[in-house]
Design an enzyme around this catalytic site. Sequence first.
Site, PDB file in Angstrom:
ATOM      1  N   PRO A 247      -2.222 -36.815  20.720  1.00  0.00           N
ATOM      2  CA  PRO A 247      -0.794 -36.688  21.033  1.00  0.00           C
ATOM      3  C   PRO A 247      -0.604 -36.012  22.391  1.00  0.00           C
ATOM      4  O   PRO A 247      -1.213 -34.979  22.660  1.00  0.00           O
ATOM      5  CB  PRO A 247      -0.272 -35.807  19.897  1.00  0.00           C
ATOM      6  CG  PRO A 247      -1.262 -35.966  18.793  1.00  0.00           C
ATOM      7  CD  PRO A 247      -2.575 -36.155  19.464  1.00  0.00           C
ATOM      8  N   GLU A 248       0.211 -36.610  23.252  1.00  0.00           N
ATOM      9  CA  GLU A 248       0.491 -36.024  24.554  1.00  0.00           C
ATOM     10  C   GLU A 248       1.858 -35.353  24.493  1.00  0.00           C
ATOM     11  O   GLU A 248       2.486 -35.290  23.438  1.00  0.00           O
ATOM     12  CB  GLU A 248       0.391 -37.105  25.631  1.00  0.00           C
ATOM     13  CG  GLU A 248      -1.002 -37.748  25.665  1.00  0.00           C
ATOM     14  CD  GLU A 248      -1.163 -38.835  26.711  1.00  0.00           C
ATOM     15  OE1 GLU A 248      -0.517 -38.763  27.773  1.00  0.00           O
ATOM     16  OE2 GLU A 248      -1.945 -39.766  26.471  1.00  0.00           O
TER      17      GLU A 248
END
Length: 281
Positions: A2-3
Site C-alpha cells: 500500500p502506498e
Amino acid sequence: MPELPEVETVRKGLLHLVQDKRINEVIVRWPKIVEVPTIDEFCQNLIGERIETVQRRGKFLLFKLTHFDLISHLRMEGKYEYFPEEELSPIDKHTHVIFKFTDGSQLHYNDVRKFGRMVLVGKNQGFLYKGIQQLGPEPTREDFDLTKFITNLQKSTSLIKPLLLNQKVVVGLGNIYTDEALWTAKIHPQQPASTLTHRQITKLHQSIIEILAKAVNAGGTTVRSYKNALGEAGAFQMGLNVYGKMNEPCPRCETPIVKIKVGQRGTHFCPYCQKLRRKVS
C-alpha cells in the site's frame, strides 16, 4: 505494498468506522506484529482506551487514543477489516490482531505475509517515533518544497527511481506512483538524479503532487489484495498510464510500454517518451 493514497484511504475508512469506539479486549495471535511494549502490556494498556481519531504520516497510521498513540505500518499486504456485532465471522487464519470494542463490534488486522508492525507509545508521542521522524515531506504543495527537492536530487549519486522510493526525500511513493510520476514528467527511471535540469525536476515535483492527490481522490489503486477499511477496492488503476501496462501502447506516443528491473524493482516506462540521457544540456 500500500502506498500513500491507499494508506490515506484506509485512514479515512477507519475514522468512519471506529472513531469514538472504546476497546474492551485485544487479542494478539502473531506476537512479532507488536514491536513495543510486551504483548501482555500492549493488550492490557489498550483496555478501556477510546479511539479519538486516526491520523497518517507517510505510510504510517496513528490511532490517537485516550492515553496512548498506537502506530501501525501495513508494510506489504497488511489491512484492517471491520465487523459489526451482527456480522462477526470465523477468524481468518491471516488475522493476527483483534480489537474488540465495548459495543460488540471488532476490528481485525489481517496480514498474509506478517510483515506489518504495531508500536504503542505514550500520548502524543507518535510523531516522535524514530521511523516517523526520519520521513521526508508530505507530497503536498504546502509541505513539499521545490527548492529543497532540487537540491536533494542534484547532490544525489542515485538513479532517480530508487531515490524517489526513499521516504526521506518525499513520503508515500512506491512502485506504482513512482512509475506514473516519471512517465508524466518524461524522465527515464534510470536517469541519474544529479543530471536532471531545474525544469525537469519542477515538472516531476508537480507530477508527484498531482498524481498522488488524484489517487487519494480515487481511493487508491487496487493491485492484487488491496482494499480499504470499508472493504472497497480503489479505482485509480483505471487511470494508470504505464504501471502494469507492459507491451501495451503508451497513451502519449503508442510505443509499447516496457518493463525492466531498477534497484531490484519491476519498473514500467515508455522507451520513446522517457529517453535515457547521461548528459542533459
